[in-house]
Design an enzyme around this catalytic site. Structure first.
Site, PDB file in Angstrom:
ATOM      1  N   SER A   1      -8.042  -4.118   6.959  1.00  0.00           N
ATOM      2  CA  SER A   1      -9.180  -4.766   7.638  1.00  0.00           C
ATOM      3  C   SER A   1      -9.380  -4.172   9.034  1.00  0.00           C
ATOM      4  CB  SER A   1      -8.941  -6.268   7.784  1.00  0.00           C
ATOM      5  OG  SER A   1      -8.835  -6.871   6.530  1.00  0.00           O
TER       6      SER A   1
ATOM      7  N   ARG B   1       0.823  -1.217   0.000  1.00  0.00           N
ATOM      8  CA  ARG B   1       0.000   0.000   0.000  1.00  0.00           C
ATOM      9  C   ARG B   1       0.847   1.252   0.000  1.00  0.00           C
ATOM     10  NH1 ARG B   1      -3.347  -2.263   4.988  1.00  0.00           N
ATOM     11  NH2 ARG B   1      -1.198  -2.755   5.432  1.00  0.00           N
TER      12      ARG B   1
END
Ligand code: PNS
Length: 165
Positions: A127, A90
Site C-alpha cells: 500500500s 511476498r
C-alpha cells in the site's frame, strides 16, 4: 465452523491483499478481514473508508466479513473464537518480521498463523508504494481495483490542495 482473520491496515486495499483474502476464503468457512485502527501510523484513509473499500472489493466473496479492531489482534481473536490468522508472504524479507509476530501472537493466545505465499504478479505490491507512485502521478491501474485508484487519486488531490491553501 473454521474461521480465520486476515489482519492489516489496508491503507488502501491492494490487489495483493485481495489475492490473499480470496485464497483464505477458499480455505476457511468464514474469513474476517480485520482492519487495524490503532492510531499509530499516519493514514490516508479513515478506518471506515478502508473498511468500505474492502467490503466493496469483496462483494462477491460471500464468506468474507469486514471489521475494525483496536488493541491486540490476539484479544480480538479470543473474543470471536478465531483460531487462525492468515498472512500473505511476498518475499523472504517479509518472513523474519512475520515469524516474530506469529510467535508472539501464539505465545499470547491459542492462535495459529497460516502463511499464504502472495501470487508472483503481486510480490512487489505494498500500500505504501502504491500511495507513493500515485502521489507522483504514476499509473497504479492493475495494482488496486479501479474504484480504489479513483478514490486514491481524489484523496491525494484533496491533500495537495489543502497543502497549497
Ligand atoms: O498492514 P500491516 O500494517 O502490516 O498490519 C499490521 C497489523 C495491523 C496486522 C499489526 O500491526 C497488528 O496485528 N496490530 C495489532 C496490535 C498487535 O496485536 N500487536 C502485536 C503483534 S505481535
Amino acid at each position: 465452523m473454521r474461521r480465520a482473520v486476515c489482519p492489516g491496515s489496508f491503507d488502501p486495499v491492494t490487489n495483493g491483499h485481495l489475492d490473499v483474502i480470496s485464497r483464505a476464503a477458499d480455505l476457511f468457512d468464514e474469513v474476517i478481514v480485520a482492519v487495524g485502527v490503532n492510531a499509530s501510523k499516519n493514514r490516508l484513509f479513515t478506518p471506515q473508508e478502508r473498511m468500505d473499500m474492502i467490503s466493496e472489493a469483496c462483494r462477491d466473496l460471500t464468506n468474507v466479513k469486514v471489521d475494525g479492531f483496536t488493541g491486540l489482534l490476539t484479544s480480538y481473536c479470543q473474543e470471536r473464537d478465531v483460531r487462525a490468522i492468515v498472512k500473505g508472504l511476498r518475499a523472504v524479507s517479509d518472513f523474519e518480521y512475520e515469524l516474530q509476530m506469529a510467535q508472539m501472537n501464539s505465545s499470547l493466545a491459542e492462535v495459529e498463523t497460516v502463511f499464504v505465499p502472495t501470487s508472483p504478479e503481486y510480490s512487489f505490491l505494498a500500500s505504501s508504494l502504491v500511495k507513493e507512485v500515485a502521489m507522483f502521478g504514476g499509473d497504479v491501474s492493475g495494482l488496486v481495483p479501479d474504484f480504489v485508484r479513483e478514490r486514491l487519486v481524489a484523496r491525494l488531490e484533496e491533500r495537495r490542495r489543502a497543502g497549497e491553501g
